[in-house]
Design an enzyme around this catalytic site. Structure first.
Site, PDB file in Angstrom:
ATOM      1  N   LYS A 105       2.310   7.483  -2.746  1.00 55.42           N
ATOM      2  CA  LYS A 105       3.536   7.979  -3.109  1.00 55.42           C
ATOM      3  C   LYS A 105       4.056   8.276  -4.518  1.00 55.42           C
ATOM      4  CE  LYS A 105       4.136   4.555   0.900  1.00 55.42           C
ATOM      5  NZ  LYS A 105       3.214   5.578   1.098  1.00 55.42           N
ATOM      6  N   HIS A 108       2.690  11.332   6.058  1.00 52.15           N
ATOM      7  CA  HIS A 108       2.622  10.389   4.863  1.00 52.15           C
ATOM      8  C   HIS A 108       4.482   9.687   4.104  1.00 52.15           C
ATOM      9  CE1 HIS A 108      -1.873   9.383   6.088  1.00 52.15           C
ATOM     10  NE2 HIS A 108      -1.312  10.985   5.361  1.00 52.15           N
ATOM     11  N   TYR A 129      10.336   8.597   4.594  1.00 58.60           N
ATOM     12  CA  TYR A 129       9.369   9.239   5.069  1.00 58.60           C
ATOM     13  C   TYR A 129      10.518  10.984   5.312  1.00 58.60           C
ATOM     14  CZ  TYR A 129       6.465   5.249   6.309  1.00 58.60           C
ATOM     15  OH  TYR A 129       5.958   4.312   6.327  1.00 58.60           O
TER      16      TYR A 129
END
Lengths: 247, 251
Positions: free
Chosen positions: A193, A156, A148
């Site tokens: 991601k 996020h 992060y």
């Protein structure tokens, strides 16, 4: 991939209170309190006061464990987190199950015995932490770590990280075949991601001592899907293609 | 996991027209037309008339390829599909790039040279096909195969299949570590499939000839997540827990 901040004001909050500063405060506080952790299998347990608990939470180290105690809080640290605080940051000591303080070399050997790939995963962890990323274990996402840009409450996670050894095929258990690459990229995509491969090269130095780490080299590579429709010059609307068509 | 049929009438359609019957018709038709495929790298290309094209589609073998020809259709078969039609069903012949007809042994060696794990993946493929499952490659789901109870137009795929060798660690490249298990189970869950591990034991017979396959043994195992909340006696409403919390238990 731009960082996705959670709600208004998060980006400003993060700028005002950079991770580097929080970690620095944690460092000072741990040294001042002469905090010691207790080694317990693959974790280290630390008893902390309210101030330290707050710093650990804000710096994203460890997980709070619920106990009956009211004035003190217990945190559980992972192996990489522990070693970072002990070895890279030199602000934590660890007591073994036999009651003696462990040297960094002893911790190193111990963690390697629990997790043979520890030198590689630790190098990747510390590489990202040094750059002020908040790094947590990523097992629930099928990867080694998630990274992060700041505290998970504010942003996020952008990267799902796999730490792989260069050329050391005995230790490399992921992405050996195409189906694993597809699986991982697809899962990362579904949780928004980017897959980040951190390749650690031990440069033939082995891993007898943590001092070897200094001379390991690290390469970062992301793997993303290439979508032909999105890369064309004339921007036609994306049709709802099956993934088979795109691949 | 119960089969999820697509729309009303699909289940009835499937019952009326079982896969075993379709495959049997395909078998007869291929033999009758003396169809030959052309070996091309890792695929086999077959030229077919309308009737055969329809049977291949209904039995879920191969993928149609678009060509300029109007009266004939070309299909591309994967290695496992080809070998199943040639070796198990004995209804297809394959011509090599040199123009000669390949024996099953030659095809076997050729496919192994392209895909060292072919004996294992083929055994898993044929094991499921023999049971009348429709089996397609599953690469886009990060697995080896996906298995359907009938044609994909009628039913959603239930199983995402990984074919793994028993005890042969050089060939086993998946699920060696916990992170891969998590990754695969989670992805399968997100596409509504159950992860099915087909473990193939060569029983020390090696893979010199396709006749070895007969004595390979197969074990099937599914891997699913265990959700403590769903297994409690008093059925409280499922709370919206993060996956992290679920996994605390597995740690």
């Amino acid at each position: 991939m731009k960082p996705r901040w959670k709600g208004k004001g998060s980006e400003a909050k993060a700028s005002a209170d950079p991770m580097s500063k929080i970690v620095s405060q944690l460092h000072s506080s741990l040294i001042q309190t002469k905090t010691c952790g207790l080694l317990s299998s693959c974790s280290v347990l630390v008893e902390v006061d309210a101030e330290l608990a707050d710093l650990l939470n804000r710096a994203c180290f460890g997980r709070p464990r619920i106990t009956a105690q009211k004035d003190k809080q217990w945190f559980q640290l992972d192996m990489e987190e522990t070693f970072y605080l002990c070895f890279s940051f030199k602000c934590l000591k660890v007591i073994g199950e036999d009651g003696s303080i462990k040297t960094n070399e002893e911790l190193w050997e111990y963690f390697k015995s629990k997790k043979p790939v520890f030198p590689i995963s630790y190098k990747a962890y510390s590489h990202l932490r040094h750059k002020n990323w908040a790094v947590r274990l990523g097992l629930q996402y099928g990867v080694d770590f998630v990274a992060y840009r700041h505290h998970p409450a504010l942003v996020h996670s952008e990267y799902a990280v796999l730490a792989l050894p260069e050329g050391d095929n005995d230790l490399n258990d992921r992405l050996r075949v195409w189906s694993d690459v597809h699986c991982t990229v697809r899962l990362c995509g579904s949780v928004a991601k980017t897959l980040l491969i951190v390749i650690v090269n031990s440069n033939g130095l082995g891993s007898n001592s943590p001092s070897c780490l200094e001379h390991y080299t690290v390469e970062e590579r992301t793997i993303t899907r290439w979508n032909p429709e999105q890369s064309r010059e004339d921007q036609r609307g994306l049709q709802n293609q099956t993934k088979e068509g795109i691949i």
